[in-house]
Design a protein around this motif. Structure first.
Motif, PDB file in Angstrom:
ATOM      1  N   GLU A  60       0.843  -1.200   0.000  1.00 58.29           N
ATOM      2  CA  GLU A  60       0.000   0.000   0.000  1.00 58.29           C
ATOM      3  C   GLU A  60       0.872   1.242   0.000  1.00 58.29           C
ATOM      4  N   MET A 117      -3.224   5.720   1.207  1.00 55.12           N
ATOM      5  CA  MET A 117      -4.489   5.362   1.832  1.00 55.12           C
ATOM      6  C   MET A 117      -5.176   6.626   2.299  1.00 55.12           C
ATOM      7  N   TYR A 176      -7.166   5.044  -2.544  1.00 51.72           N
ATOM      8  CA  TYR A 176      -6.356   3.840  -2.307  1.00 51.72           C
ATOM      9  C   TYR A 176      -5.369   3.676  -3.453  1.00 51.72           C
TER      10      TYR A 176
END
Length: 232
Positions: A174, A177, A213
């Protein structure tokens, strides 16, 4: 309801809430669908004791609280013992049972479990099995779930069967976020802000703050999902 009663109820409920929060972290149990019967019953009992404390008379509060603490301590000790001793773990949690072997139903293994053919068929359908003859092994786990191993002839072809060799996938990383860049993950991948800004421009995104995201997927590609249907 008087103010004294309201304050007492607030205090008792808060005590139960904090206690359960601590105990659930201490016991660190699996998801509900993965609980053994013993863990399931223990969880219900702890919840029942907690409810008793929340509704207990003030003079019985600490007596009920002691019962809850004692039960949780015993549950924790049991969990430690099951980790260290396999025979004890089998005694408490039971053992997996083979229900089907080489396409044949083993009824003598079903009887002690009070497991009938209707339940078996329902579980097989849940695993997309319609013909028992396709099954090499069907194993009923201690959690109540069923594990299926199909016969070789019924298993789908894989890339290795066809001599197709691909690199192993990696864990997704990731990067963004809720509009915030995860600096640690960006540095771990040896990526710069300039690289990320270039990727954003290529997808017509002005800044990371517009991204809900952003992740480098298992194939090494950057996936971005904007916060809204339209970007300003």
């Amino acid at each position: 309801m008087t103010l004294d009663i309201l304050l007492q109820d607030t205090w008792q409920t808060t005590l139960v809430f904090i206690t359960l929060l601590i105990f659930t972290r201490l016991l660190d149990k699996s998801q509900v669908g993965q609980l053994t019967f013993y863990e399931y019953v223990s969880g219900i009992t702890i919840g029942s004791l907690a409810g008793t404390i929340a509704a207990a008379d003030p003079d019985k509060l600490w007596s009920s609280y002691y019962d809850l603490v004692l039960f949780v301590v015993l549950t924790y000790l049991i969990s430690v013992c099951t980790l260290k001793s396999r025979p004890f773990r089998k005694l408490i949690e039971g053992s997996p049972s083979i229900i089907i072997e080489d396409g044949r139903i083993i009824k003598e293994n079903m009887r002690p479990l009070r497991f009938d053919l209707d339940e078996l068929n329902a579980m097989l359908r849940g695993k997309d099995i319609v013909d028992i003859s396709e099954v090499q092994y069907a194993i009923l786990e201690t959690t109540g779930e069923m594990s299926i191993i199909k016969k070789s002839a019924s298993q789908p072809l894989t890339k290795s069967d066809m001599n197709i060799h691909l690199p192993n996938p990696t864990l997704p990383i990731e990067i963004i976020m809720d509009g915030e860049i995860i600096e640690k993950n960006l540095a771990k991948q040896n990526l710069s802000h300039e690289w990320l800004e270039k990727q954003l421009v290529q997808q017509n995104i002005k800044s990371a703050s517009q991204v809900m995201y952003g992740v480098i997927d298992s194939k090494g590609q950057l996936f971005l999902s904007a916060k809204g249907s339209k970007l300003d």
